[in-house]
Motif scaffolding. Sequence first.
Motif, short mmCIF file in Angstrom:
data_model
loop_
_atom_site.label_atom_id
_atom_site.label_comp_id
_atom_site.label_asym_id
_atom_site.label_seq_id
_atom_site.Cartn_x
_atom_site.Cartn_y
_atom_site.Cartn_z
N PHE A 25 0.79 -1.23 0.00
CA PHE A 25 0.00 0.00 0.00
C PHE A 25 0.82 1.28 0.00
N LEU A 26 1.98 1.25 0.60
CA LEU A 26 2.74 2.49 0.77
C LEU A 26 3.15 3.15 -0.54
N PRO A 27 3.54 2.39 -1.58
CA PRO A 27 3.99 3.04 -2.81
C PRO A 27 2.92 3.90 -3.49
N GLU A 28 1.66 3.52 -3.37
CA GLU A 28 0.60 4.23 -4.11
C GLU A 28 -0.23 5.17 -3.24
N ALA A 29 -0.18 5.01 -1.94
CA ALA A 29 -1.05 5.79 -1.06
C ALA A 29 -0.58 7.24 -0.95
N ASN A 30 -1.55 8.14 -0.85
CA ASN A 30 -1.26 9.54 -0.58
C ASN A 30 -0.58 9.65 0.79
N GLY A 31 0.47 10.48 0.89
CA GLY A 31 1.21 10.60 2.13
C GLY A 31 0.35 11.05 3.30
N GLU A 32 -0.63 11.94 3.03
CA GLU A 32 -1.51 12.41 4.10
C GLU A 32 -2.41 11.28 4.59
N PHE A 33 -2.80 10.39 3.68
CA PHE A 33 -3.61 9.26 4.09
C PHE A 33 -2.82 8.32 4.99
N VAL A 34 -1.53 8.14 4.66
CA VAL A 34 -0.67 7.28 5.47
C VAL A 34 -0.53 7.84 6.88
N LYS A 35 -0.41 9.17 6.98
CA LYS A 35 -0.29 9.81 8.30
C LYS A 35 -1.53 9.55 9.15
N ASP A 65 -10.43 16.21 5.41
CA ASP A 65 -9.23 15.50 4.99
C ASP A 65 -9.13 14.15 5.70
N VAL A 66 -9.44 14.15 7.00
CA VAL A 66 -9.37 12.90 7.77
C VAL A 66 -10.42 11.91 7.27
N LEU A 67 -11.63 12.40 7.04
CA LEU A 67 -12.69 11.51 6.56
C LEU A 67 -12.36 10.94 5.19
N ARG A 68 -11.75 11.77 4.35
CA ARG A 68 -11.37 11.27 3.02
C ARG A 68 -10.32 10.17 3.14
N ALA A 69 -9.39 10.34 4.08
CA ALA A 69 -8.37 9.32 4.29
C ALA A 69 -8.98 8.02 4.80
N LEU A 70 -9.92 8.13 5.75
CA LEU A 70 -10.57 6.93 6.28
C LEU A 70 -11.33 6.20 5.18
N LYS A 71 -11.98 6.96 4.31
CA LYS A 71 -12.73 6.34 3.22
C LYS A 71 -11.78 5.65 2.23
N TYR A 72 -10.60 6.25 2.05
CA TYR A 72 -9.61 5.63 1.15
C TYR A 72 -9.17 4.28 1.71
N TRP A 73 -8.90 4.24 3.03
CA TRP A 73 -8.44 2.98 3.62
C TRP A 73 -9.57 1.95 3.66
N GLU A 74 -10.80 2.42 3.75
CA GLU A 74 -11.92 1.48 3.64
C GLU A 74 -11.96 0.88 2.24
N LYS A 75 -11.72 1.72 1.26
CA LYS A 75 -11.70 1.24 -0.12
C LYS A 75 -10.58 0.23 -0.33
N MET A 76 -9.45 0.44 0.36
CA MET A 76 -8.32 -0.49 0.26
C MET A 76 -8.55 -1.74 1.12
N ARG A 77 -9.68 -1.77 1.84
CA ARG A 77 -10.08 -2.92 2.65
C ARG A 77 -9.13 -3.16 3.83
N ILE A 78 -8.66 -2.06 4.40
CA ILE A 78 -7.83 -2.13 5.59
C ILE A 78 -8.66 -1.87 6.84
N LEU A 79 -9.71 -1.08 6.69
CA LEU A 79 -10.62 -0.85 7.81
C LEU A 79 -12.05 -0.80 7.30
#
Length: 337
Positions: A25-35, A65-79
């Motif tokens: 996941f790290l290579p493609e994820a937005n840095g803010e999402f990783v944070k 921004d936080v909600l968008r990151a959470l939704k991204y990780w849900e899409k990646m099936r991590i949460l």
Amino acid sequence: MTGLSVKDGRREGVTPISNRFIDRFLPEANGEFVKVYLLLLRRVAEGGELSVSYMADKLNHTEKDVLRALKYWEKMRILKLEYGPGALLSGLELLPEAVGEAACTAEEPGESEEGPEPEPAGEEPERKAVDFQALEGDEEFGQLLDLTGCYVGRILTSRDCEVLAQLYAGVGMSAELLEYLVEYCVSGGHKSMRYIETVALNWHERGIETAEQAREETLNGGKHAYAVLKAFGLGGRNPAAGERSMIDRWFRDYSFPVDIVLEACDRTMRTIHQPSFEYADKILKDWKDKGVRAVEDIARLDEKPEPRRAGKKPEKGAQFPQRDYDCDELVKQLNGF
């Protein structure tokens, strides 16, 4: 915003990031999402309070921004995001980072309460392949996601985002048009993404390509709906979902002008003395089947008598030619005078 309940599906007491997460996941994820994800793991390990507002303050982000990151990780099936009353975010569950099958496949909150979906106008349009990674840096698309979430009053699911991405990048609808589409559907009481998608494809099939064209279309539809309600004596309110569906059918599918539809409403009121969309719909369908295109055609139908079937008895209340009789004379004849 209140704190979120968090269930940890990973091993308890473990805070290091797995190599699997870094490699996949790290290579493609937005840095803010990783944070956001790293802070989430840290707070879970500490057992401290967790809320969207806390994460926003800690990372110097906005809550969106936080909600968008959470939704991204849900899409990646991590949460997996969890919703409470009113379809508000109430919690989240951390999933094992490589277990894709654990993703949420539940129906959207409130979707089953929607009315019937509008019928598609025709065959589904050909769609281009969508580069979801490229959309992550698309500012217009990001704003569209934010505005859609505000309109529908809930955090968008991964499926919501995929639908909007397909309409935006696959079908080629502009962000401005899609924003107006969402606003129009929500104002009519429809927050289901399936409903929004169906209306979008209907507009596309009918050649509506700009927000201005859509505004003109819905404005005319609103004027027509108001005229029908007024003819039925129902002014001062909006049409219900079923009523709006029939009004759309009269003007869009039957292509009747306003005067013909209002004539059907008037005949409904004169015949059954109460507003009835179903009764008016039967009148208009009959006129459509008989090729009515103008008020003059209705007048010709009124003049033409219906063919009487062989052996059919006159209907109750049917009108017969009047006769003038001299009752006294008839009595005399019967008595032999």
